[in-house]
Scaffold this active site. Structure first.
Site, PDB file in Angstrom:
ATOM      1  N   GLU A  21      28.291 -11.220  15.111  1.00 54.55           N
ATOM      2  CA  GLU A  21      26.750 -11.625  15.227  1.00 54.55           C
ATOM      3  C   GLU A  21      26.170 -11.105  14.028  1.00 54.55           C
ATOM      4  OE1 GLU A  21      24.951 -11.608  19.324  1.00 54.55           O
ATOM      5  OE2 GLU A  21      26.946 -11.028  19.965  1.00 54.55           O
ATOM      6  N   SER A 142      26.317 -13.114  22.669  1.00 59.54           N
ATOM      7  CA  SER A 142      25.787 -14.349  22.226  1.00 59.54           C
ATOM      8  C   SER A 142      26.748 -15.400  22.537  1.00 59.54           C
ATOM      9  CB  SER A 142      25.796 -14.320  20.570  1.00 59.54           C
ATOM     10  OG  SER A 142      24.491 -14.083  20.170  1.00 59.54           O
ATOM     11  N   TYR A 208      22.231 -21.098  18.268  1.00 55.63           N
ATOM     12  CA  TYR A 208      21.873 -20.872  16.969  1.00 55.63           C
ATOM     13  C   TYR A 208      21.824 -22.203  16.096  1.00 55.63           C
ATOM     14  CZ  TYR A 208      22.400 -16.137  18.611  1.00 55.63           C
ATOM     15  OH  TYR A 208      22.447 -15.012  19.353  1.00 55.63           O
ATOM     16  N   ARG A 247      16.876  -8.509  28.169  1.00 55.32           N
ATOM     17  CA  ARG A 247      16.550 -10.078  28.744  1.00 55.32           C
ATOM     18  C   ARG A 247      17.765 -10.436  29.507  1.00 55.32           C
ATOM     19  NH1 ARG A 247      18.323 -13.517  24.461  1.00 55.32           N
ATOM     20  NH2 ARG A 247      20.089 -14.366  26.144  1.00 55.32           N
ATOM     21  N   ASP A 249      19.787 -12.945  31.832  1.00 51.16           N
ATOM     22  CA  ASP A 249      20.354 -14.452  32.116  1.00 51.16           C
ATOM     23  C   ASP A 249      20.644 -14.669  33.510  1.00 51.16           C
ATOM     24  OD1 ASP A 249      19.961 -14.585  29.299  1.00 51.16           O
ATOM     25  OD2 ASP A 249      21.893 -14.211  28.878  1.00 51.16           O
ATOM     26  N   GLU A 262      24.277 -11.656  32.869  1.00 56.35           N
ATOM     27  CA  GLU A 262      24.029 -10.567  32.280  1.00 56.35           C
ATOM     28  C   GLU A 262      22.686  -9.900  31.737  1.00 56.35           C
ATOM     29  OE1 GLU A 262      25.809 -11.026  28.238  1.00 56.35           O
ATOM     30  OE2 GLU A 262      25.696 -13.039  28.524  1.00 56.35           O
ATOM     31  N   ASN A 264      21.191  -8.498  28.201  1.00 58.02           N
ATOM     32  CA  ASN A 264      21.318  -8.266  27.046  1.00 58.02           C
ATOM     33  C   ASN A 264      20.273  -7.270  26.537  1.00 58.02           C
ATOM     34  OD1 ASN A 264      22.823 -10.891  26.020  1.00 58.02           O
ATOM     35  ND2 ASN A 264      21.088 -11.575  27.622  1.00 58.02           N
ATOM     36  N   GLY A 268      17.956 -11.219  20.789  1.00 63.80           N
ATOM     37  CA  GLY A 268      17.536 -11.927  19.577  1.00 63.80           C
ATOM     38  C   GLY A 268      16.079 -11.538  19.185  1.00 63.80           C
TER      39      GLY A 268
END
Length: 306
Positions: A21, A142, A208, A247, A249, A262, A264, A268
Site C-alpha cells: 500500500e 486495503s 483506488y 474505521r 467496516d 474489520e 482499520n 486512508g
C-alpha cells in the site's frame, strides 16, 4: 501530567513503507502534511522504506500514515517505542491485533460483536464452509488478497493467491448486504458511509480506481439503523482495545443484522478518503481530524509513559 502543546512540537509525517500500500500511503501522508503545514505546524515529510529510517533530531511526534504491512501491524510502532518517540494511533499490541483478522475475529466473538462465520485453513487445506465464501489473506490491508468466491472453479485460484501472502488463510461465509463503514475518533462514532461498488465488491481496484464506486455520506439509513451501526462500530473498536481512532467496516444484511468485518487503525487520509468524509459530515474538518488524532495520541502516550 498534561500533554505538550501540539504546536510546539516538530511533527514528522511518516509515509510510504515497504508494503503493497506504499503509493496510497504516500497520498495520505502528503495530504496530512499539507494540511498541517498550511495551518502553521512545523512538519517534515519522512518517506519510510524499511526499518532503518531517519527522523529529524527534534521530532516531537511521528504522524503515522503508513497503511497495511509495516505501518498498521505493530512493526513501526515497536521501532518507535524502542526509540522513545511518541506516535499517532494505537500502540504496538493493539495495532498488531487489529491488523490480524484472525485475532480480531476472536475478540469480536468474545465481546459479542457480530461477525461472519469463519474458518482458518493451513496452506493446502480446503474449506468446509459451503460456497459462496470470501477467501482472505488475514494479515493484509486495503482488500489485498481478498476474493469473493461463488463458483468452485474460482476457489483454487483464490486459495493459491492467499497462500502466497500468508501462512494461514481465512475463509468467511459470504454475507450479502450493504457495505458500510463508520469512523471512531476517541469515544465518538462518525457519520455512517455507504459504499456502492459499480460491480462485484469493494476490493482494491474499487477502492483506488476513480469512479469505480459511489459513496453516500451520511448513508441513507433510518435513525435507528444509523445509531445501531455507530454502536456496532464503537463495540468493535473497544473489543480490540483501541483508544485513538479507527474505521470499522460493516455489512448490513437485509434483515437489519450488522456483521463487522474489520477495524482499520490507519485508514486512508486523503481529502476524499472515507474517514475524512465521515468526520466532515459529523462536523470535524480535515485539519480538525488530523489535530484530534494527534491530541488523542499524545494523551495515549502520556498515559503509558507518565
Amino acid at each position: 501530567m498534561s500533554a505538550p502543546d501540539l504546536r510546539a512540537l516538530h511533527l514528522a509525517v511518516l509515509m510510504g513503507g515497504p508494503g503493497s500500500e506504499r503509493e496510497v500511503s504516500l497520498r495520505s501522508g502528503g495530504a496530512v502534511a499539507h494540511a498541517l503545514r498550511g495551518a502553521g505546524y512545523r512538519v517534515s515529510d519522512v518517506d519510510v522504506r524499511g526499518p532503518e529510517f531517519t527522523l529529524p533530531e527534534d521530532t516531537g511526534l511521528c504522524v503515522l500514515m503508513m497503511h497495511g504491512t509495516f505501518g498498521e501491524d505493530g512493526q513501526i510502532q515497536a521501532i518507535l517505542e524502542r526509540r522513545g518517540i511518541p506516535y499517532t494511533g494505537e500502540g504496538e499490541a493493539a495495532s498488531r491485533v487489529a491488523f490480524d483478522k484472525l485475532e480480531s475475529k476472536k475478540l469480536f466473538v468474545q465481546a459479542g460483536v457480530s461477525t461472519p462465520r469463519w474458518e482458518v485453513l493451513a496452506v493446502g487445506q480446503r474449506p468446509t464452509l459451503p460456497l459462496p465464501v470470501v477467501v482472505k489473506a488475514p494479515r493484509e490491508g486495503s482488500s489485498v488478497g481478498v476474493h469473493l468466491v461463488r463458483e468452485p472453479a474460482k476457489l483454487e485460484e483464490a486459495l493459491a493467491d492467499c497462500a502466497a501472502l500468508d501462512r494461514e488463510i481465512l475463509v468467511e461465509e459470504l454475507v450479502e448486504g450493504r457495505e458500510l463503514t463508520v469512523g471512531v475518533v476517541g469515544d465518538q462514532a462518525t457519520a455512517v458511509v455507504e459504499i456502492r461498488p459499480h460491480e462485484g465488491f469493494y476490493d482494491y481496484a474499487h477502492k483506488y480506481t476513480k469512479g469505480a464506486s459511489e459513496y453516500f455520506c451520511p448513508a441513507p439509513l433510518d435513525e435507528t439503523t444509523t445509531r445501531l451501526m455507530q454502536e456496532t462500530a464503537l463495540a468493535a473498536h473497544r473489543a480490540l482495545g483501541l483508544k485513538v481512532y479507527s474505521r470499522v467496516d460493516i455489512l448490513l444484511r437485509a434483515d437489519g443484522t450488522p456483521f463487522v468485518l474489520e477495524a482499520n487503525t490507519i485508514p486512508g487520509m486523503t481529502e476524499t478518503s472515507l474517514l475524512p468524509k465521515a468526520a466532515a459530515v459529523s462536523g470535524l474538518s480535515f485539519l480538525g481530524l488530523c489535530e484530534e488524532i494527534a491530541r488523542l495520541s499524545l494523551q495515549r502516550h502520556m498515559t503509558k509513559h507518565p
